[in-house]
Design a protein around this motif. Structure first.
Motif, short mmCIF file in Angstrom:
data_model
loop_
_atom_site.label_atom_id
_atom_site.label_comp_id
_atom_site.label_asym_id
_atom_site.label_seq_id
_atom_site.Cartn_x
_atom_site.Cartn_y
_atom_site.Cartn_z
N GLN A 167 0.89 1.09 0.80
CA GLN A 167 1.41 2.18 -0.02
C GLN A 167 2.68 2.74 0.66
OE1 GLN A 167 -0.39 6.29 -0.42
NE2 GLN A 167 -0.95 5.44 -2.42
N PHE A 168 3.80 2.68 -0.08
CA PHE A 168 5.09 3.13 0.44
C PHE A 168 5.50 4.41 -0.28
CE2 PHE A 168 5.07 -1.52 0.83
CZ PHE A 168 5.23 -1.65 2.20
N VAL A 201 7.57 -4.68 8.15
CA VAL A 201 6.56 -3.62 8.05
C VAL A 201 5.48 -3.90 9.09
CG1 VAL A 201 4.85 -2.54 6.56
CG2 VAL A 201 7.05 -3.28 5.61
N ASP A 202 5.31 -2.96 10.05
CA ASP A 202 4.32 -3.13 11.12
C ASP A 202 2.90 -2.94 10.57
OD1 ASP A 202 6.28 -3.56 13.02
OD2 ASP A 202 6.52 -1.40 13.39
N VAL A 203 1.96 -3.74 11.12
CA VAL A 203 0.56 -3.64 10.73
C VAL A 203 -0.27 -3.40 11.99
CG1 VAL A 203 -1.39 -4.86 9.71
CG2 VAL A 203 0.90 -5.18 8.77
N PRO A 204 -1.11 -2.36 12.04
CA PRO A 204 -1.92 -2.10 13.23
C PRO A 204 -2.92 -3.21 13.48
CG PRO A 204 -2.64 -0.71 11.41
CD PRO A 204 -1.38 -1.37 10.95
N THR A 208 -6.40 1.24 2.86
CA THR A 208 -4.98 1.32 2.49
C THR A 208 -4.13 1.63 3.71
OG1 THR A 208 -5.58 2.11 0.28
CG2 THR A 208 -3.29 2.45 1.00
N LEU A 209 -3.03 0.85 3.86
CA LEU A 209 -2.04 1.10 4.90
C LEU A 209 -0.94 1.97 4.29
CD1 LEU A 209 -1.87 -2.59 6.03
CD2 LEU A 209 -2.53 -0.74 7.56
N SER A 210 -0.67 3.15 4.88
CA SER A 210 0.31 4.09 4.33
C SER A 210 1.57 4.12 5.20
CB SER A 210 -0.29 5.51 4.25
OG SER A 210 -1.39 5.53 3.36
#
Length: 272
Positions: free
Chosen positions: A267-268, A252-255, A181-183
């Motif tokens: 998840q925002f 929205v940035d993604v690593p 999950t990206l938080s």
């Protein structure tokens, strides 16, 4: 240790991808992909392609390509330079360029030397005497220039500047990624909307605080409205890694360690 081909095949099957899916994803023919999974590198059109194909395959299924290649180096074919390649390396552009420039450089030196000799000959054989009249160099040098007096103008009182109200803006900050999950934290006083764009049609699921969800299929570009008062929003997207998400117009940035994921969970956590 499993052969490198079986490792790749197992990872592909665990992601539910067929050979046709992989062919479309990495732009390599299915028969070549099958040869990689069977370690039949000598059956490729050129065995030297094996390392490049494996690296592209591994990266597309979220494997560490360089580490995988180093651990299975003994399985990969060894590149041998042919006589044609050796001959080509001797006739490299740098070597050829040096051969071409050498006579050109000599010609330039010769022309420069001849021009110098002709100039010296003209100076000594045909001397020229020039007389300079200093009185005619600048006859306007003694012209007086009037300076204009600038009257002191009374200073105007500066009116105090009115404070400018700052526009309210949505701020989206990346928080963490636990492998699944990206938080993100979201600070905004505006209604929240999420836009999803994808080159490949994808499916979406949007969940709110009460675990109420909405599902969407074959999405290329869609904007989703979030209910007012919602504090936590979860977005799940699948079937493609060519995905871009915007929240209130902010990208929205993604690593990098999650950039190639086929299925992503965002998840925002929203605060006012």
């Amino acid at each position: 240790m499993k052969p490198i081909g079986k490792i790749l095949k197992s990872k592909r099957e665990s992601l539910g991808m067929t050979l046709l899916d992989m062919e479309k994803r990495i732009k390599i023919k299915r028969e070549y992909i099958s040869m990689l999974e069977k370690n039949e590198f000598d059956q490729l059109p050129n065995p030297d392609y094996a390392v490049g194909f494996i690296k592209k395959y591994a990266e597309s299924v979220n494997l560490h390509a360089q580490k995988l290649i180093e651990e299975h180096q003994t399985e990969l074919p060894v590149h041998k330079m042919t006589a044609k390649e050796a001959k080509k390396s001797l006739q490299s552009p740098v070597f050829q360029e040096t051969q071409l420039l050498s006579p050109l450089f000599r010609l330039i030196l010769l022309v420069a030397a001849l021009c110098t000799l002709l100039w010296l000959a003209s100076v000594y054989l045909f001397p020229h005497h020039h007389e300079w009249n200093a009185a005619t160099i600048n006859p306007s040098r003694n012209v007086a220039v009037e300076t204009k007096k600038v009257e002191n103008m009374p200073d105007k009182k500066k009116e105090p500047e009115k404070p400018v109200k700052k526009e309210e803006k949505t701020i989206v900050s990346y928080k963490s990624f636990d492998g699944a999950t990206l938080s993100y934290t979201v600070k905004t006083k505006e209604p929240v909307s999420i836009r999803v764009t994808s080159k490949t049609p994808t499916w979406l699921q949007l969940r709110n605080d009460n675990n109420q969800s909405e599902n969407y299929q074959n999405v290329n570009d869609r904007t989703l409205k979030v209910d007012k008062g919602t504090r936590t929003v979860t977005l799940i997207a699948g079937s493609t890694a060519d995905l871009t998400v915007y929240l209130n117009g902010e990208k929205v940035d993604v690593p990098t360690n999650a950039d190639t994921l086929i299925t992503r969970t965002y998840q925002f956590n929203i605060s006012k």
